[in-house]
Design a protein around this motif. Structure first.
Motif, PDB file in Angstrom:
ATOM      1  N   CYS A  19       0.823  -1.214   0.000  1.00 54.30           N
ATOM      2  CA  CYS A  19       0.000   0.000   0.000  1.00 54.30           C
ATOM      3  C   CYS A  19       0.855   1.262   0.000  1.00 54.30           C
ATOM      4  N   THR A  51     -11.030   6.196  -9.061  1.00 56.01           N
ATOM      5  CA  THR A  51     -10.938   4.748  -9.228  1.00 56.01           C
ATOM      6  C   THR A  51      -9.812   4.136  -8.406  1.00 56.01           C
ATOM      7  N   TYR A  52      -8.641   4.725  -8.492  1.00 51.99           N
ATOM      8  CA  TYR A  52      -7.452   4.131  -7.877  1.00 51.99           C
ATOM      9  C   TYR A  52      -7.464   4.261  -6.356  1.00 51.99           C
ATOM     10  N   PRO A  54      -9.933   4.645  -4.070  1.00 51.91           N
ATOM     11  CA  PRO A  54     -10.843   3.770  -3.308  1.00 51.91           C
ATOM     12  C   PRO A  54     -10.335   2.338  -3.170  1.00 51.91           C
ATOM     13  N   TRP A  55      -9.707   1.817  -4.215  1.00 52.83           N
ATOM     14  CA  TRP A  55      -9.151   0.465  -4.127  1.00 52.83           C
ATOM     15  C   TRP A  55      -7.994   0.409  -3.136  1.00 52.83           C
ATOM     16  N   VAL A  56      -7.115   1.389  -3.187  1.00 54.31           N
ATOM     17  CA  VAL A  56      -5.972   1.413  -2.277  1.00 54.31           C
ATOM     18  C   VAL A  56      -6.450   1.545  -0.829  1.00 54.31           C
ATOM     19  N   THR A  58      -9.360   0.619   0.386  1.00 51.29           N
ATOM     20  CA  THR A  58     -10.010  -0.638   0.770  1.00 51.29           C
ATOM     21  C   THR A  58      -8.980  -1.696   1.136  1.00 51.29           C
ATOM     22  N   PHE A  59      -7.967  -1.873   0.288  1.00 52.99           N
ATOM     23  CA  PHE A  59      -6.939  -2.875   0.568  1.00 52.99           C
ATOM     24  C   PHE A  59      -6.157  -2.529   1.834  1.00 52.99           C
TER      25      PHE A  59
END
Length: 87
Positions: A19, A51-52, A54-56, A58-59
């Motif tokens: 991350c 887009t990018y 929110p994924w980061v 979440t992870f």
């Protein structure tokens, strides 16, 4: 239980490292967009933001959850204040 918590802590360590690299990639994306300029830069920044990120996030949250569970199973008290004599 010790092995399971050690595995969770290793997952936490690897996940947090990934991350951090993902955050660095986002910074590089913004720097590249700054040099490109115009509509393309706007599209790059919108992609990173919408887009990018929110994924980061979440992870990162999932990996922090692994770390907290691993610390709980190891009976670690890293978030509490203790005196040196208590150890």
């Amino acid at each position: 239980m010790k092995k399971f918590s050690d595995v969770l802590l290793k997952i936490f360590g690897v996940g947090v490292t990934l991350c951090l690299f993902a955050g660095g990639i986002a910074v590089l994306g913004f720097i590249v967009a700054m040099f490109i300029g115009g509509e393309t830069a706007t599209e790059i920044c919108i992609f990173i933001h919408k887009t990018y990120f929110p994924w980061v996030i979440t992870f990162t949250s999932v990996f922090v959850g692994f770390g907290l569970i691993g610390m709980y199973l190891n009976k670690m008290k890293s978030l509490s204040i203790s005196l040196a004599e208590d150890k």
